[in-house]
Design a protein around this motif. Structure first.
Motif, PDB file in Angstrom:
ATOM      1  N   GLY A   1       0.809  -1.220   0.000  1.00  0.00           N
ATOM      2  CA  GLY A   1       0.000   0.000   0.000  1.00  0.00           C
ATOM      3  C   GLY A   1       0.835   1.259   0.000  1.00  0.00           C
ATOM      4  N   ASP A   2       1.977   1.226   0.663  1.00  0.00           N
ATOM      5  CA  ASP A   2       2.884   2.363   0.674  1.00  0.00           C
ATOM      6  C   ASP A   2       3.325   2.705  -0.749  1.00  0.00           C
ATOM      7  OD1 ASP A   2       4.914   4.233   1.969  1.00  0.00           O
ATOM      8  OD2 ASP A   2       6.254   2.834   0.960  1.00  0.00           O
ATOM      9  N   SER A   3       3.684   1.681  -1.519  1.00  0.00           N
ATOM     10  CA  SER A   3       4.126   1.916  -2.902  1.00  0.00           C
ATOM     11  C   SER A   3       2.982   2.371  -3.797  1.00  0.00           C
ATOM     12  CB  SER A   3       4.752   0.634  -3.466  1.00  0.00           C
ATOM     13  OG  SER A   3       5.936   0.302  -2.774  1.00  0.00           O
ATOM     14  N   VAL A   4       1.816   1.750  -3.634  1.00  0.00           N
ATOM     15  CA  VAL A   4       0.651   2.125  -4.443  1.00  0.00           C
ATOM     16  C   VAL A   4       0.279   3.579  -4.180  1.00  0.00           C
ATOM     17  CG1 VAL A   4      -1.821   1.708  -4.797  1.00  0.00           C
ATOM     18  CG2 VAL A   4      -0.244  -0.232  -4.601  1.00  0.00           C
ATOM     19  N   LEU A   5       0.213   3.950  -2.917  1.00  0.00           N
ATOM     20  CA  LEU A   5      -0.114   5.330  -2.555  1.00  0.00           C
ATOM     21  C   LEU A   5       0.905   6.298  -3.139  1.00  0.00           C
ATOM     22  CD1 LEU A   5      -1.692   7.442  -0.877  1.00  0.00           C
ATOM     23  CD2 LEU A   5      -0.201   6.861   1.058  1.00  0.00           C
ATOM     24  N   GLY A   6       2.177   5.958  -3.019  1.00  0.00           N
ATOM     25  CA  GLY A   6       3.219   6.838  -3.530  1.00  0.00           C
ATOM     26  C   GLY A   6       3.118   7.071  -5.022  1.00  0.00           C
TER      27      GLY A   6
END
Length: 247
Positions: A56-61
């Motif tokens: 989720g951190d990567s998707v959000l970024g």
């Protein structure tokens, strides 16, 4: 999808917002996204939300970065990076989690429950990222974009109006360098029980102290102290140097 500036759905509880936006979310992935490691440890080392958090951190970024790139063509790379860092920070994610009432949904161990874990910024931020990861796996990029744009586009647009207030510590470093001051040193005072810590911070240059900044974590307190120092230093005559009275 460009969100409006805080429509009614923005303040809905998380599951109601998912339904309102017609975003698919697999029940098993939802359960996993809400499983904190403290709960998993007490229940036979079952899987935790940490892998979903990583995703989720990567998707959000990526989604926030693309929105910034397309929406602010006149901003330099450094400005875009500051905006992104502000919007996807733990403080920002925890704020989102509180608005969406995510805290009471998180499955926590007894120790975390007893120390107010459902309102700890770090746990709230991590769980928000895990939920974004769960939405991505459930409905693909289109579903994740629908959710992220709705929640975070207004935060990006607001952050873009803040100027120096986007990151007071960085802004203070820049003005301090221009005035020939040394690097900022922060004095921190801590009080309160472990489950309800309070922090007070002062930005220090030689014999000058600016503050106090106050908050439930050191970063917030330091940002407030940096804001006080920045405003005081930029209000002084250009000839003013590092000497002078306390602020």
């Amino acid at each position: 999808m460009r969100a409006d500036n805080g429509g009614s759905a923005a303040s809905l509880p998380f599951l109601s917002l998912i339904e309102e936006l017609d975003v698919p979310l697999d029940a098993d992935l939802l359960d996993l996204a809400l499983t904190h490691r403290s709960y998993a440890y007490e229940h036979g080392q079952i899987p935790t939300n940490e892998r979903l958090e990583f995703l989720g951190d990567s998707v959000l970024g990526v989604i926030v970065t693309e929105y910034l790139y397309r929406s602010y063509p006149d901003h330099a790379e450094g400005q875009l990076a500051k905006l992104r860092a502000s919007v996807v920070s733990a403080v920002s994610l925890a704020m989102v989690a509180r608005k969406l009432n995510i805290g009471p949904m998180i499955k926590l161990g007894k120790g975390e429950i007893s120390t107010g874990g459902s309102d700890k910024s770090s746990i709230l931020a991590d769980t928000t990222e895990a939920l974004i990861g769960a939405v991505f796996l459930s409905g693909g990029r289109e579903a994740a974009e629908r959710l992220v744009h709705h929640i975070f586009d207004p935060l990006v647009d607001h952050a873009a109006t803040l100027g120096a207030g986007l990151d007071w510590k960085t802004s203070l470093q820049e003005v301090a360098a221009s005035l020939g001051l040394g690097p900022t040193v922060f004095d921190i005072e801590e009080s309160g029980p472990d489950h309800d810590k309070r922090f007070a911070a002062w930005a220090v240059f030689g014999d000058r102290r600016f503050g106090p900044g106050k908050g439930h974590n050191k970063k917030h307190a330091e940002q407030e102290a940096a804001a006080a120092a920045y405003k005081a230093l930029t209000a002084e005559p250009a000839s003013a140097g590092p000497a002078g009275g306390d602020a």
